[in-house]
Motif scaffolding. Sequence first.
Motif, short mmCIF file in Angstrom:
data_model
loop_
_atom_site.label_atom_id
_atom_site.label_comp_id
_atom_site.label_asym_id
_atom_site.label_seq_id
_atom_site.Cartn_x
_atom_site.Cartn_y
_atom_site.Cartn_z
N ALA A 88 0.53 -1.43 0.24
CA ALA A 88 -0.05 0.26 -0.14
C ALA A 88 0.97 1.65 -0.36
O ALA A 88 1.98 1.31 0.64
CB ALA A 88 -0.64 0.04 1.37
N LYS A 89 0.14 2.14 -0.21
CA LYS A 89 0.82 3.42 -0.32
C LYS A 89 0.21 4.18 -0.05
O LYS A 89 1.03 5.29 0.60
CB LYS A 89 0.85 4.23 -2.33
N ILE A 90 -0.55 3.89 0.85
CA ILE A 90 -1.88 4.52 1.73
C ILE A 90 -1.65 3.49 3.40
O ILE A 90 -2.09 2.71 3.60
CB ILE A 90 -2.67 5.31 1.74
N ALA A 91 -1.51 4.69 4.81
CA ALA A 91 -1.09 3.84 5.60
C ALA A 91 -2.38 4.66 6.48
O ALA A 91 -1.91 5.22 6.79
CB ALA A 91 0.17 3.22 6.31
N PHE A 92 -2.67 3.69 7.38
CA PHE A 92 -3.53 4.66 9.12
C PHE A 92 -2.77 3.40 10.07
O PHE A 92 -3.03 2.08 10.60
CB PHE A 92 -5.25 3.87 8.98
N ASN A 93 -1.90 4.55 10.77
CA ASN A 93 -1.35 4.05 11.97
C ASN A 93 -1.93 4.06 13.58
O ASN A 93 -2.60 5.09 13.79
CB ASN A 93 0.03 4.32 12.09
N LEU A 94 -2.58 2.72 13.67
CA LEU A 94 -3.67 2.73 15.29
C LEU A 94 -2.65 2.04 16.35
O LEU A 94 -3.22 2.00 16.99
CB LEU A 94 -4.45 2.16 14.76
#
Length: 142
Positions: A88-94
């Motif tokens: 992915a080029k887009i991440a959501f860091n939780l």
Amino acid sequence: MSDHPTRVIFFQVKDAASKIKRIYETATLHFEKKEPFIFFVEDEKSALFVDELLWKSPPSSFLPHSIADAPSSEQIVITKLKRNINQAKIAFNLCSTPLLIDGHFRTIYEFEDLSSPSKNKFSSLRFDAYKASHFSIEARSS
């Protein structure tokens, strides 16, 4: 380093409802654009929470995804690994720690969590780490 630094977008959130809304809306946006997207979570409990959220929101629909700890071709992946397993080029860091892995992300989403002093402190530490890594940072209010 590439000509375009990774952009980190901090969503300012004050409660669980605004976090859930941001998670779902952000995943939906990139799903509709057919962009591979990855959620990084701290543990199994967090993975199952995001998994359930994506299956149940909104009640009339769901976002196809998988929980994975190995390379995956799924468009949306939830992982506990600190590796970009679906390219992915887009991440959501939780996670409570910054996402400083070799993943060549164009965009990383984060929460600036104002719901408690300790969560806000972790947000500040992540912000400082991204700034030190020369990432482009922006903040968005709920």
